[in-house]
Design an enzyme around this catalytic site. Sequence first.
Site, PDB file in Angstrom:
ATOM      1  N   ASP A  59      -3.349  -4.374  -9.044  1.00  0.00           N
ATOM      2  CA  ASP A  59      -3.608  -2.969  -8.712  1.00  0.00           C
ATOM      3  C   ASP A  59      -2.477  -2.052  -9.150  1.00  0.00           C
ATOM      4  O   ASP A  59      -2.395  -0.918  -8.710  1.00  0.00           O
ATOM      5  CB  ASP A  59      -3.824  -2.818  -7.205  1.00  0.00           C
ATOM      6  CG  ASP A  59      -2.521  -3.019  -6.428  1.00  0.00           C
ATOM      7  OD1 ASP A  59      -1.861  -4.034  -6.639  1.00  0.00           O
ATOM      8  OD2 ASP A  59      -2.177  -2.133  -5.633  1.00  0.00           O
ATOM      9  N   GLU A  60      -1.598  -2.534 -10.016  1.00  0.00           N
ATOM     10  CA  GLU A  60      -0.414  -1.756 -10.353  1.00  0.00           C
ATOM     11  C   GLU A  60      -0.140  -1.869 -11.844  1.00  0.00           C
ATOM     12  O   GLU A  60      -0.158  -2.972 -12.396  1.00  0.00           O
ATOM     13  CB  GLU A  60       0.765  -2.383  -9.605  1.00  0.00           C
ATOM     14  CG  GLU A  60       1.749  -1.422  -9.026  1.00  0.00           C
ATOM     15  CD  GLU A  60       2.895  -2.176  -8.377  1.00  0.00           C
ATOM     16  OE1 GLU A  60       4.026  -1.953  -8.783  1.00  0.00           O
ATOM     17  OE2 GLU A  60       2.633  -3.010  -7.489  1.00  0.00           O
ATOM     18  N   ASP A 112      -0.596   2.894  -8.844  1.00  0.00           N
ATOM     19  CA  ASP A 112      -0.529   1.860  -7.813  1.00  0.00           C
ATOM     20  C   ASP A 112      -1.579   2.156  -6.744  1.00  0.00           C
ATOM     21  O   ASP A 112      -1.543   3.220  -6.120  1.00  0.00           O
ATOM     22  CB  ASP A 112       0.889   1.881  -7.202  1.00  0.00           C
ATOM     23  CG  ASP A 112       1.094   0.794  -6.172  1.00  0.00           C
ATOM     24  OD1 ASP A 112       0.244  -0.108  -6.071  1.00  0.00           O
ATOM     25  OD2 ASP A 112       2.109   0.863  -5.464  1.00  0.00           O
TER      26      ASP A 112
HETATM   27 MG   LIG Z   1      -0.548  -1.234  -4.423  1.00  0.00          MG
END
Ligand SMILES: [Mg+2]
Length: 369
Positions: free
Chosen positions: A111-112, A16
Amino acid sequence: MPEPNESVQRKILHVDADAFYCSVEERDDPALTGKAFAVGGKAERRGVIATCSYEARKSGVHSAMASYRALRLCPELIILPARFDVYKAASRQMHAIFHRYTEMIEPLSLDEAYLDVSQSSQCRGSGTLMAREIMQSVCEEVGINVSVGVAPNKFLAKVASDWNKPNGLCVITPDQVRDFVFELPVEKIHGVGKVTAQKLHNKGIMTCGMLRQYSPVELCRWFGSFGERLWELSRGVDDRALELDRRRKSLSVEHTFDEDLHDEQSILTQVKPLIEDLSQRFQAIRNEYSVTKRFVKVKFNDFTQTTLEEMIEWDDQTPEAHFQSLVIRAWQRGNKPVRLLGVGVRLLDLRTSGQMQQLELFERRGRRI
Ligand SMILES: [Mg+2]
């Protein structure tokens, strides 16, 4: 005989990025370092904060907060407009790094992602070392920081990635699971929202350890079928598999002809059923994808081939005619007898693009009210 648990022992990473949009902005403009700034919509257009820097968080600014409120809490706050193309490019770079370790990747957002590295032979199979390498590679190659959680399942990997944020690594080994979960507040449990957390608090249940005192029957009486999940999760048990990225990037059909096609007319005739077939197949997935480009493939009788693609305009009403002219242009490149024709479209996954439009929607919604 191995213990049943041993044979199914998994290694899951949850990666993350820290304040993703802001990290990318800071990378591209180092003058922002240490400043209170955010990415979001304009206050005067009733915009909303999408992500804010750690400095801004100190003033109480957080994501999904109205920009005008954020500015009141933190008057020096710099609000930058979102640059989704740049964030998408960073996301693609991150995923290229993930793919060095495993093909089993479940993206959760730009983003994860979860990575199942149970079968990976990288780093002699050590999930911890893979996590360290991923953190370092993302930092060096993408220019941002990520936090990583390593655990035997998704629930704990996600809790772990949040544990030492930012730029943190947290590893929960199988023999640490029971103790780690014992102290965990119930609101950290996957699927426990505000309402369930309040219900648990009302019964004096604050941690997973306290939750373990109740039988599944009791928990089901209070929480229905979720009671059983609570019983498992409070013991750190979570068998959910990764939902792997099976999203399509394109859709195409092609056909190899028994006899070569020699002229424009026969090519136009033969490409028609292919276009129909393609459009029929697209109907089945049209709710999940939109089309960004069309392309054709032409293979000649000497086995050379050429492909040609073009953008699709938003008001495109005559897909068949466009495909036909595209295929003729491709054919003219080689001007030889044709043994194979293919037609296809490049797709945009509406589920991920929807997320990227979130910000604009926030603004639009704000304006309408
Ligand atoms: Mg994040």
